[in-house]
Design a protein around this motif. Structure first.
Motif, PDB file in Angstrom:
ATOM      1  N   LEU A   1       7.907  -0.635   7.863  1.00 54.56           N
ATOM      2  CA  LEU A   1       9.174  -0.147   8.405  1.00 54.56           C
ATOM      3  C   LEU A   1       9.262   1.379   8.348  1.00 54.56           C
ATOM      4  CD1 LEU A   1      10.103  -3.082   8.588  1.00 54.56           C
ATOM      5  CD2 LEU A   1      12.254  -2.385   7.590  1.00 54.56           C
ATOM      6  N   ALA A   2       8.773   1.940   7.259  1.00 51.61           N
ATOM      7  CA  ALA A   2       8.846   3.404   7.105  1.00 51.61           C
ATOM      8  C   ALA A   2       7.844   4.126   8.003  1.00 51.61           C
ATOM      9  CB  ALA A   2       8.590   3.775   5.650  1.00 51.61           C
ATOM     10  N   ASN A   3       6.820   3.421   8.449  1.00 50.88           N
ATOM     11  CA  ASN A   3       5.757   4.070   9.214  1.00 50.88           C
ATOM     12  C   ASN A   3       5.690   3.586  10.663  1.00 50.88           C
ATOM     13  OD1 ASN A   3       3.926   5.860   7.299  1.00 50.88           O
ATOM     14  ND2 ASN A   3       4.715   4.111   6.131  1.00 50.88           N
ATOM     15  N   TRP A   4       6.790   3.059  11.136  1.00 51.27           N
ATOM     16  CA  TRP A   4       6.864   2.613  12.533  1.00 51.27           C
ATOM     17  C   TRP A   4       8.148   3.207  13.112  1.00 51.27           C
ATOM     18  CZ3 TRP A   4       7.353  -3.204  14.314  1.00 51.27           C
ATOM     19  CH2 TRP A   4       7.202  -3.260  15.707  1.00 51.27           C
ATOM     20  N   PRO A   5       8.129   4.519  13.379  1.00 51.66           N
ATOM     21  CA  PRO A   5       9.368   5.201  13.763  1.00 51.66           C
ATOM     22  C   PRO A   5       9.995   4.675  15.043  1.00 51.66           C
ATOM     23  CG  PRO A   5       7.467   6.695  13.842  1.00 51.66           C
ATOM     24  CD  PRO A   5       6.985   5.416  13.259  1.00 51.66           C
ATOM     25  N   SER A   6       9.190   4.158  15.977  1.00 51.11           N
ATOM     26  CA  SER A   6       9.776   3.709  17.249  1.00 51.11           C
ATOM     27  C   SER A   6      10.351   2.294  17.172  1.00 51.11           C
ATOM     28  CB  SER A   6       8.737   3.793  18.371  1.00 51.11           C
ATOM     29  OG  SER A   6       7.651   2.965  18.046  1.00 51.11           O
ATOM     30  N   LEU A   7      10.248   1.648  16.012  1.00 51.43           N
ATOM     31  CA  LEU A   7      10.770   0.270  15.919  1.00 51.43           C
ATOM     32  C   LEU A   7      12.238   0.204  16.332  1.00 51.43           C
ATOM     33  CD1 LEU A   7      10.801  -2.720  15.048  1.00 51.43           C
ATOM     34  CD2 LEU A   7      11.212  -1.961  12.698  1.00 51.43           C
TER      35      LEU A   7
ATOM     36  N   PRO B   1      -6.406  14.344   1.580  1.00 47.42           N
ATOM     37  CA  PRO B   1      -5.427  14.279   2.670  1.00 47.42           C
ATOM     38  C   PRO B   1      -4.458  13.116   2.468  1.00 47.42           C
ATOM     39  CG  PRO B   1      -7.548  13.435   3.414  1.00 47.42           C
ATOM     40  CD  PRO B   1      -7.740  13.855   1.979  1.00 47.42           C
ATOM     41  N   ILE B   2      -3.413  13.406   1.720  1.00 45.10           N
ATOM     42  CA  ILE B   2      -2.482  12.357   1.313  1.00 45.10           C
ATOM     43  C   ILE B   2      -1.198  12.453   2.128  1.00 45.10           C
ATOM     44  CG2 ILE B   2      -0.955  11.719  -0.613  1.00 45.10           C
ATOM     45  CD1 ILE B   2      -3.497  12.195  -2.368  1.00 45.10           C
ATOM     46  N   ALA B   3      -0.740  11.309   2.615  1.00 47.14           N
ATOM     47  CA  ALA B   3       0.476  11.276   3.437  1.00 47.14           C
ATOM     48  C   ALA B   3       1.683  10.966   2.550  1.00 47.14           C
ATOM     49  CB  ALA B   3       0.333  10.210   4.519  1.00 47.14           C
ATOM     50  N   ASP B   4       2.817  10.845   3.181  1.00 47.73           N
ATOM     51  CA  ASP B   4       4.065  10.496   2.491  1.00 47.73           C
ATOM     52  C   ASP B   4       4.453  11.590   1.489  1.00 47.73           C
ATOM     53  OD1 ASP B   4       4.036   8.056   3.883  1.00 47.73           O
ATOM     54  OD2 ASP B   4       2.852   7.123   2.300  1.00 47.73           O
ATOM     55  N   GLY B   5       5.434  11.252   0.651  1.00 47.96           N
ATOM     56  CA  GLY B   5       5.908  12.241  -0.314  1.00 47.96           C
ATOM     57  C   GLY B   5       6.302  11.545  -1.610  1.00 47.96           C
ATOM     58  N   PRO B   6       6.925  12.304  -2.516  1.00 41.44           N
ATOM     59  CA  PRO B   6       7.196  11.786  -3.858  1.00 41.44           C
ATOM     60  C   PRO B   6       7.988  10.479  -3.876  1.00 41.44           C
ATOM     61  CG  PRO B   6       7.612  14.143  -3.752  1.00 41.44           C
ATOM     62  CD  PRO B   6       7.285  13.721  -2.362  1.00 41.44           C
ATOM     63  N   ALA B   7       8.875  10.271  -2.895  1.00 39.76           N
ATOM     64  CA  ALA B   7       9.677   9.038  -2.935  1.00 39.76           C
ATOM     65  C   ALA B   7       8.772   7.810  -2.873  1.00 39.76           C
ATOM     66  CB  ALA B   7      10.680   9.030  -1.785  1.00 39.76           C
ATOM     67  N   ARG B   8       7.765   7.880  -2.014  1.00 39.95           N
ATOM     68  CA  ARG B   8       6.850   6.729  -1.915  1.00 39.95           C
ATOM     69  C   ARG B   8       5.900   6.705  -3.111  1.00 39.95           C
ATOM     70  NH1 ARG B   8       6.397   2.709   0.920  1.00 39.95           N
ATOM     71  NH2 ARG B   8       8.155   3.494   2.099  1.00 39.95           N
ATOM     72  N   TRP B   9       5.433   7.868  -3.527  1.00 47.01           N
ATOM     73  CA  TRP B   9       4.511   7.889  -4.681  1.00 47.01           C
ATOM     74  C   TRP B   9       5.189   7.283  -5.903  1.00 47.01           C
ATOM     75  CZ3 TRP B   9       3.532  13.835  -3.868  1.00 47.01           C
ATOM     76  CH2 TRP B   9       2.916  14.023  -2.619  1.00 47.01           C
ATOM     77  N   ARG B  10       6.483   7.548  -6.046  1.00 51.34           N
ATOM     78  CA  ARG B  10       7.180   6.988  -7.229  1.00 51.34           C
ATOM     79  C   ARG B  10       7.228   5.463  -7.197  1.00 51.34           C
ATOM     80  NH1 ARG B  10      10.411  11.799  -6.936  1.00 51.34           N
ATOM     81  NH2 ARG B  10      11.881  10.798  -5.520  1.00 51.34           N
ATOM     82  N   ARG B  11       7.002   4.883  -6.029  1.00 51.72           N
ATOM     83  CA  ARG B  11       6.904   3.411  -5.954  1.00 51.72           C
ATOM     84  C   ARG B  11       5.511   2.922  -6.343  1.00 51.72           C
ATOM     85  NH1 ARG B  11      10.682   0.742  -2.700  1.00 51.72           N
ATOM     86  NH2 ARG B  11      12.041   2.068  -1.465  1.00 51.72           N
ATOM     87  N   GLY B  12       4.616   3.864  -6.619  1.00 57.78           N
ATOM     88  CA  GLY B  12       3.239   3.477  -6.953  1.00 57.78           C
ATOM     89  C   GLY B  12       2.405   3.273  -5.703  1.00 57.78           C
ATOM     90  N   GLU B  13       2.779   3.969  -4.615  1.00 57.72           N
ATOM     91  CA  GLU B  13       2.056   3.796  -3.354  1.00 57.72           C
ATOM     92  C   GLU B  13       1.539   5.139  -2.849  1.00 57.72           C
ATOM     93  OE1 GLU B  13       4.978   0.065  -2.471  1.00 57.72           O
ATOM     94  OE2 GLU B  13       4.918   1.648  -0.966  1.00 57.72           O
ATOM     95  N   VAL B  14       0.306   5.126  -2.397  1.00 58.27           N
ATOM     96  CA  VAL B  14      -0.290   6.363  -1.907  1.00 58.27           C
ATOM     97  C   VAL B  14      -1.133   6.052  -0.665  1.00 58.27           C
ATOM     98  CG1 VAL B  14      -2.186   6.153  -3.599  1.00 58.27           C
ATOM     99  CG2 VAL B  14      -1.761   8.338  -2.485  1.00 58.27           C
ATOM    100  N   THR B  15      -0.936   6.865   0.377  1.00 51.17           N
ATOM    101  CA  THR B  15      -1.670   6.683   1.632  1.00 51.17           C
ATOM    102  C   THR B  15      -2.607   7.870   1.833  1.00 51.17           C
ATOM    103  OG1 THR B  15       0.109   5.406   2.614  1.00 51.17           O
ATOM    104  CG2 THR B  15      -1.424   6.450   4.140  1.00 51.17           C
ATOM    105  N   VAL B  16      -3.867   7.562   2.090  1.00 53.65           N
ATOM    106  CA  VAL B  16      -4.908   8.582   2.251  1.00 53.65           C
ATOM    107  C   VAL B  16      -5.512   8.435   3.639  1.00 53.65           C
ATOM    108  CG1 VAL B  16      -7.029   9.506   1.239  1.00 53.65           C
ATOM    109  CG2 VAL B  16      -5.453   8.213  -0.174  1.00 53.65           C
ATOM    110  N   ALA B  17      -5.772   9.571   4.290  1.00 53.16           N
ATOM    111  CA  ALA B  17      -6.410   9.518   5.611  1.00 53.16           C
ATOM    112  C   ALA B  17      -7.775   8.844   5.493  1.00 53.16           C
ATOM    113  CB  ALA B  17      -6.563  10.929   6.174  1.00 53.16           C
ATOM    114  N   TRP B  18      -8.062   8.012   6.460  1.00 57.60           N
ATOM    115  CA  TRP B  18      -9.316   7.244   6.424  1.00 57.60           C
ATOM    116  C   TRP B  18     -10.541   8.161   6.372  1.00 57.60           C
ATOM    117  CZ3 TRP B  18     -10.520   2.406   5.354  1.00 57.60           C
ATOM    118  CH2 TRP B  18     -11.804   1.952   5.684  1.00 57.60           C
TER     119      TRP B  18
END
Ligand code: SAM
Length: 284
Positions: A48-54, A257-274
């Motif tokens: 939901l957070a990564n599908w802006p056109s939804l 190359p890490i995406a998102d920001g502290p709000a998501r990291w605080r959930r224990g989630e981290v997104t890295v460019a492939w």
């Protein structure tokens, strides 16, 4: 194209989705059907957070590929998506006709209009905007993964993407790859903050499991997370969420190359460019 919403198709004369798209033999093999309510909620929130056109899309199509022994996570997903865009169409596909028949026979919770059909990596001839394929490819040989990725991404609507992911039964560990027609874009790790982040290695996507060895970038990423976690142990006074966010911040400062920001990291989630963790590549 008007389609019947399947609740009891064998008691009606309406055509089924498989009749409409003419699918004969789904691509794939029947595997274990293990699932559980809420199991995929971390990935769904991320979607939901990564599908802006939804929100603004006109009747977007989402396929839940390999919904399993019960369609419970398909309904979880549909409920979440419909809160943002009530026009979203959700289709649950499984290669196992018995699981599809059982899902169709089940009354939908709160009248959620989800369709079910037999389908595999060919996506039953549909052209979805998003495919969620969780705990499916994990049961295939690693050597087949890229072939099936190409099969699915070649069938997406323009701008569409696939989430190929895996998680544990307790819902604490998960990871997923976001794929577009151009190939894999990112890897997201959803870790359990009650332990060391590297424990997510047990639930890496199939392609990366055997790559978690010295010299491979995904191994370097997991080691960097664990090293940072140990070094920043003192941050525990602020809680594990702050500690993990600090670890990720350090990784980003070090060039990952890490995406998102502290709000998501605080959930224990981290997104890295492939590009940073693709097998056989190396950074740093
Ligand atoms: C472990 S269950 C996953 C259920 C649910 N997605 C979850 O993560 O909780 C895997 C399901 O995928 C189905 N499956 C395996 N290969 C498939 C394919 N190529 N296309 C569609 N379904 C497939 C299996 O029949 C099984 O029902």
């Amino acid at each position: 194209m008007t389609l019947f919403v399947f609740s009891r198709p064998h008691k009606t004369k309406n055509v089924t989705l498989n009749d409409v798209v003419g699918v004969r033999r789904p691509l794939g093999a029947v595997t274990r059907g293990t699932t559980a309510p809420g199991r995929l909620r971390r990935a769904d929130r991320w979607l939901l957070a990564n599908w802006p056109s939804l929100r603004s899309a006109a009747r977007p199509l989402v396929v839940d590929l390999g919904f399993g022994a019960s369609p419970v996570t398909t309904y979880d997903l549909a409920a979440r998506l419909r809160r943002v865009n009530p026009s979203v169409r959700v289709v649950g596909l499984d290669v196992d006709p018995a699981r599809v028949a059982a899902a169709r026979a089940e009354p939908p919770p709160a009248g959620l209009p989800v369709e079910f059909a037999v389908g595999g990596f060919e996506l039953a001839g549909l052209r979805p905007d998003v495919v969620r394929a969780f705990n499916v490819l994990r049961q295939y040989p690693a050597g087949e993964v890229e072939k099936w990725w190409a099969e699915m991404t070649g069938r997406l609507a323009p701008g569409g993407f696939v989430l190929d992911g895996t998680c544990d039964e307790s819902r604490r560990l998960a990871s997923w790859v976001r794929l577009t027609a151009s190939g894999p874009q990112s890897l997201t790790l959803a870790v359990d903050l009650s332990g060391s982040p590297g424990l997510v290695a047990a639930r890496l996507p199939k392609l990366l499991i055997s790559r978690n060895v010295d010299g491979e970038p995904v191994h370097r990423l997991l080691r960097a997370l664990d090293d940072g976690w140990a070094r920043l142990a003192w941050r525990s006074v602020f809680g594990p969420r702050q500690r993990f966010a600090a670890v990720v911040e350090e990784l980003r400062a070090a060039g990952w190359p890490i995406a998102d920001g502290p709000a998501r990291w605080r959930r224990g989630e981290v997104t890295v460019a492939w590009t940073a963790i693709a097998p056989g590549l190396s950074i740093g």
